[in-house]
Scaffold this active site. Structure first.
Site, mmCIF file in Angstrom:
data_model
loop_
_atom_site.group_PDB
_atom_site.id
_atom_site.type_symbol
_atom_site.label_atom_id
_atom_site.label_comp_id
_atom_site.label_asym_id
_atom_site.label_seq_id
_atom_site.Cartn_x
_atom_site.Cartn_y
_atom_site.Cartn_z
ATOM 1 N N VAL A 1 -6.585 10.097 8.800
ATOM 2 C CA VAL A 1 -6.717 10.527 7.393
ATOM 3 C C VAL A 1 -7.937 11.431 7.230
ATOM 4 O O VAL A 1 -8.326 11.780 6.122
ATOM 5 C CB VAL A 1 -6.846 9.294 6.462
ATOM 6 C CG1 VAL A 1 -5.581 8.449 6.525
ATOM 7 C CG2 VAL A 1 -8.082 8.441 6.799
ATOM 8 N N ASP A 2 -8.533 11.854 8.386
ATOM 9 C CA ASP A 2 -9.808 12.584 8.323
ATOM 10 C C ASP A 2 -9.637 14.091 8.078
ATOM 11 O O ASP A 2 -10.626 14.791 7.866
ATOM 12 C CB ASP A 2 -10.625 12.335 9.613
ATOM 13 C CG ASP A 2 -9.831 12.687 10.885
ATOM 14 O OD1 ASP A 2 -9.991 11.979 11.903
ATOM 15 O OD2 ASP A 2 -9.042 13.649 10.867
ATOM 16 N N HIS B 1 -0.371 9.062 7.079
ATOM 17 C CA HIS B 1 -1.099 8.033 6.320
ATOM 18 C C HIS B 1 -1.990 8.628 5.246
ATOM 19 O O HIS B 1 -2.907 7.964 4.773
ATOM 20 C CB HIS B 1 -1.919 7.150 7.285
ATOM 21 C CG HIS B 1 -1.047 6.392 8.240
ATOM 22 N ND1 HIS B 1 -1.496 5.904 9.452
ATOM 23 C CD2 HIS B 1 0.270 6.060 8.187
ATOM 24 C CE1 HIS B 1 -0.495 5.296 10.078
ATOM 25 N NE2 HIS B 1 0.585 5.382 9.332
ATOM 26 N N CYS C 1 -1.788 5.876 -12.778
ATOM 27 C CA CYS C 1 -0.804 6.918 -13.141
ATOM 28 C C CYS C 1 -0.553 7.905 -12.012
ATOM 29 O O CYS C 1 0.303 8.784 -12.126
ATOM 30 C CB CYS C 1 -1.290 7.662 -14.402
ATOM 31 S SG CYS C 1 -2.690 8.759 -14.073
ATOM 32 N N CYS D 1 -9.924 7.228 -13.906
ATOM 33 C CA CYS D 1 -9.042 8.377 -14.104
ATOM 34 C C CYS D 1 -9.352 9.037 -15.451
ATOM 35 O O CYS D 1 -9.436 8.337 -16.475
ATOM 36 C CB CYS D 1 -7.596 7.876 -14.064
ATOM 37 S SG CYS D 1 -6.347 9.024 -14.626
ATOM 38 N N CYS E 1 -5.997 8.398 -17.753
ATOM 39 C CA CYS E 1 -5.555 7.111 -18.342
ATOM 40 C C CYS E 1 -6.602 6.017 -18.217
ATOM 41 O O CYS E 1 -6.366 4.884 -18.649
ATOM 42 C CB CYS E 1 -4.256 6.652 -17.664
ATOM 43 S SG CYS E 1 -4.537 5.965 -16.006
HETATM 44 C C1 BV8 Z 1 4.932 -0.005 6.182
HETATM 45 C C2 BV8 Z 1 -4.693 4.746 6.598
HETATM 46 C C3 BV8 Z 1 6.878 -0.597 4.990
HETATM 47 C C4 BV8 Z 1 -5.734 3.929 5.893
HETATM 48 C C5 BV8 Z 1 -3.565 3.247 8.155
HETATM 49 C C6 BV8 Z 1 3.181 -7.514 7.485
HETATM 50 C C7 BV8 Z 1 2.998 -7.145 6.158
HETATM 51 C C8 BV8 Z 1 3.035 -5.807 5.759
HETATM 52 C C9 BV8 Z 1 3.275 -4.835 6.709
HETATM 53 C C10 BV8 Z 1 3.435 -5.232 8.015
HETATM 54 C C11 BV8 Z 1 3.407 -6.541 8.418
HETATM 55 N N1 BV8 Z 1 3.604 -6.588 9.765
HETATM 56 C C12 BV8 Z 1 3.760 -5.341 10.223
HETATM 57 C C13 BV8 Z 1 3.670 -4.521 9.170
HETATM 58 C C14 BV8 Z 1 3.796 -3.118 9.215
HETATM 59 C C15 BV8 Z 1 2.377 -2.548 9.214
HETATM 60 C C16 BV8 Z 1 1.820 -2.625 10.612
HETATM 61 O O1 BV8 Z 1 2.243 -1.875 11.459
HETATM 62 N N2 BV8 Z 1 0.885 -3.563 10.844
HETATM 63 C C17 BV8 Z 1 0.345 -3.698 12.196
HETATM 64 C C18 BV8 Z 1 -1.152 -4.045 12.095
HETATM 65 C C19 BV8 Z 1 1.132 -4.757 12.925
HETATM 66 N N3 BV8 Z 1 2.553 -1.194 8.785
HETATM 67 C C20 BV8 Z 1 2.423 -0.890 7.492
HETATM 68 O O2 BV8 Z 1 2.082 -1.661 6.635
HETATM 69 C C21 BV8 Z 1 2.796 0.539 7.154
HETATM 70 N N4 BV8 Z 1 3.713 0.538 6.055
HETATM 71 O O3 BV8 Z 1 5.313 -0.554 7.168
HETATM 72 O O4 BV8 Z 1 5.678 0.099 5.009
HETATM 73 C C22 BV8 Z 1 6.518 -1.995 4.593
HETATM 74 C C23 BV8 Z 1 6.076 -2.231 3.310
HETATM 75 C C24 BV8 Z 1 5.799 -3.536 2.929
HETATM 76 C C25 BV8 Z 1 5.935 -4.613 3.838
HETATM 77 C C26 BV8 Z 1 6.338 -4.353 5.163
HETATM 78 C C27 BV8 Z 1 6.612 -3.056 5.543
HETATM 79 C C28 BV8 Z 1 1.568 1.334 6.750
HETATM 80 C C29 BV8 Z 1 0.655 1.472 7.940
HETATM 81 C C30 BV8 Z 1 -0.440 2.489 7.618
HETATM 82 C C31 BV8 Z 1 -1.753 1.777 7.403
HETATM 83 N N5 BV8 Z 1 -2.802 2.784 7.195
HETATM 84 N N6 BV8 Z 1 -4.454 4.230 7.941
HETATM 85 C C32 BV8 Z 1 -7.107 4.136 6.471
HETATM 86 O O5 BV8 Z 1 -7.272 4.948 7.411
HETATM 87 O O6 BV8 Z 1 -8.042 3.499 5.956
HETATM 88 S S1 BV8 Z 1 -3.375 2.643 9.704
HETATM 89 C C33 BV8 Z 1 -4.708 3.074 10.654
HETATM 90 O O7 BV8 Z 1 -4.726 2.170 11.738
HETATM 91 C C34 BV8 Z 1 -4.590 4.413 11.322
HETATM 92 O O8 BV8 Z 1 -4.058 5.377 10.482
HETATM 93 C C35 BV8 Z 1 -3.740 4.163 12.533
HETATM 94 O O9 BV8 Z 1 -2.389 4.216 12.204
HETATM 95 C C36 BV8 Z 1 -4.094 2.731 12.846
HETATM 96 C C37 BV8 Z 1 -5.118 2.681 13.970
HETATM 97 O O10 BV8 Z 1 -4.439 3.011 15.118
HETATM 98 P P1 BV8 Z 1 -4.984 4.170 16.079
HETATM 99 O O11 BV8 Z 1 -5.072 5.437 15.327
HETATM 100 O O12 BV8 Z 1 -4.147 4.117 17.267
HETATM 101 O O13 BV8 Z 1 -6.482 3.766 16.407
HETATM 102 P P2 BV8 Z 1 -6.968 2.596 17.356
HETATM 103 O O14 BV8 Z 1 -8.427 2.438 17.103
HETATM 104 O O15 BV8 Z 1 -6.043 1.411 17.218
HETATM 105 O O16 BV8 Z 1 -6.747 3.146 18.840
HETATM 106 C C38 BV8 Z 1 -7.496 4.259 19.281
HETATM 107 C C39 BV8 Z 1 -6.874 4.649 20.604
HETATM 108 O O17 BV8 Z 1 -7.514 5.839 21.064
HETATM 109 C C40 BV8 Z 1 -7.053 3.608 21.702
HETATM 110 O O18 BV8 Z 1 -5.855 3.485 22.434
HETATM 111 C C41 BV8 Z 1 -8.171 4.203 22.585
HETATM 112 O O19 BV8 Z 1 -8.001 3.854 23.950
HETATM 113 C C42 BV8 Z 1 -7.953 5.667 22.388
HETATM 114 N N7 BV8 Z 1 -9.140 6.519 22.500
HETATM 115 C C43 BV8 Z 1 -10.389 6.269 22.049
HETATM 116 N N8 BV8 Z 1 -11.178 7.350 22.283
HETATM 117 C C44 BV8 Z 1 -10.390 8.282 22.874
HETATM 118 C C45 BV8 Z 1 -9.092 7.760 23.021
HETATM 119 N N9 BV8 Z 1 -8.080 8.451 23.588
HETATM 120 C C46 BV8 Z 1 -8.357 9.693 24.027
HETATM 121 N N10 BV8 Z 1 -9.581 10.268 23.922
HETATM 122 C C47 BV8 Z 1 -10.611 9.595 23.359
HETATM 123 N N11 BV8 Z 1 -11.821 10.182 23.265
HETATM 124 ZN ZN ZN Z 2 -4.536 7.612 -14.437
#
Ligand code: BV8
Ligand code: ZN
Length: 255
Positions: free
Chosen positions: A104-105, A131, A142, A158, A161
């Protein structure tokens, strides 16, 4: 990493349709913490998933607002890294390139806007922010976007509203923007090469995209410091920092 399998270079040279999915690892070398990195200072006691949700915002809007304000401030201080620029260059060389990001950056947009290449090439490419974008702020009631707001110690309100403002990002439990997700799925399913870069592949539905590509016959390339749940299904794991691997890959394929 600078040696790449020749077959991979051939495939990329010939590819007409390439899709790339990035995660927090792609911004790590810009100085931004990944989600798996422990949080620091005031935020050390919180896990991101405990702050990035509607429940957290309802429970303690000020805490969540302040967490995003801190991250927005940090993002203002950093620049895209060589990996972002390499992807911008790829976007201008591949006929049909789609950049899908979980981040989101906004650093991919920033790299595209400031990359030298874009002045000379008319080929542009979609950047799909699955995301949302932390720099955009909207009303939780709103939905009206806010370009400016009073930071008066409370959660800003807001102008339309009086509802509380929130970052325009997708929280856990919230649905992704439908058209953006549909475009990402289409790009994955039609890609000949799918790059999964700097993501642990834990969050759905983004994590399903490389598998959707693979099921349609795409060559799947993972770029990560370490293996992930995708690795065993990927055709290539280019192990290393994306800010080093991507420029080297660009060099080997196109320059
Ligand atoms: C959805 C924005 C339908 C916000 C983010 C129970 C209840 C509700 C939902 C769920 C549930 N169980 C499962 C779900 C679905 C849930 C989900 O997947 N949960 C997971 C935890 C199991 N998903 C959702 O809720 C999604 N919506 O499903 O809607 C729905 C609706 C209602 C109910 C059910 C389903 C919405 C998901 C989006 C959440 N928002 N971000 C903010 O940024 O504040 S997610 C956020 O975390 C990121 O955007 C990204 O997606 C995630 C982090 O993952 P990565 O980006 O991979 O980062 P991470 O640190 O994990 O890994 C870094 C990697 O890079 C590592 O592998 C590392 O080795 C590597 N690395 C590090 N440095 C380097 C490198 N590689 C190369 N070079 C380097 N230098
Ligand atoms: Zn509003």
């Amino acid at each position: 990493m600078t040696e790449f399998p020749d077959i991979l270079l051939q495939v990329l040279r010939r590819a007409e349709r390439v899709a790339a999915l990035t995660g927090a690892g792609a911004s790590q070398e810009s100085g931004l913490r990944t989600f798996r990195d422990a949080q620091t200072g005031l935020w050390a006691q919180y896990k991101p998933e405990d702050l990035a949700s509607p429940e957290a915002f309802a429970r303690n809007p000020k805490l969540v607002w302040d967490w995003y304000a801190m991250r927005r401030e940090k993002i203002r201080e950093v620049q895209p890294n060589a990996g972002h620029y390499a992807l911008a260059e790829m976007g201008h060389r591949v006929p049909h390139f789609t950049l899908i990001t979980q981040n989101v950056d906004g650093l991919h947009r920033k790299a595209e806007e400031t990359s030298q290449v874009s002045e000379t090439c008319e080929v542009s490419y979609p950047i799909l922010e699955l995301h949302g974008n932390i720099q955009r702020v909207r009303c939780a009631e709103c939905g009206m976007y806010a370009d400016a707001w009073e930071e008066n110690g409370d959660v800003p309100r807001c102008a339309g509203c009086g509802g509380m403002l929130r970052p325009d990002v997708v929280w856990f439990g919230e649905s992704l923007p439908r058209s953006t997700l549909e475009a990402a799925v289409e790009a994955a399913r039609t890609s000949q090469v799918f790059l999964s870069i700097g993501t642990s592949g834990m969050v759905q539905p983004a994590a399903a995209l490389p598998f959707a590509a693979r099921n349609k016959g795409a060559v799947v390339v993972e770029i990560n410091l370490e293996p992930t749940p995708l690795t065993e299904k990927a055709d290539f794991l280019l192990q290393g920092k994306s800010g080093e691997v991507l420029p080297a890959l660009m060099q080997a394929v196109w320059l």
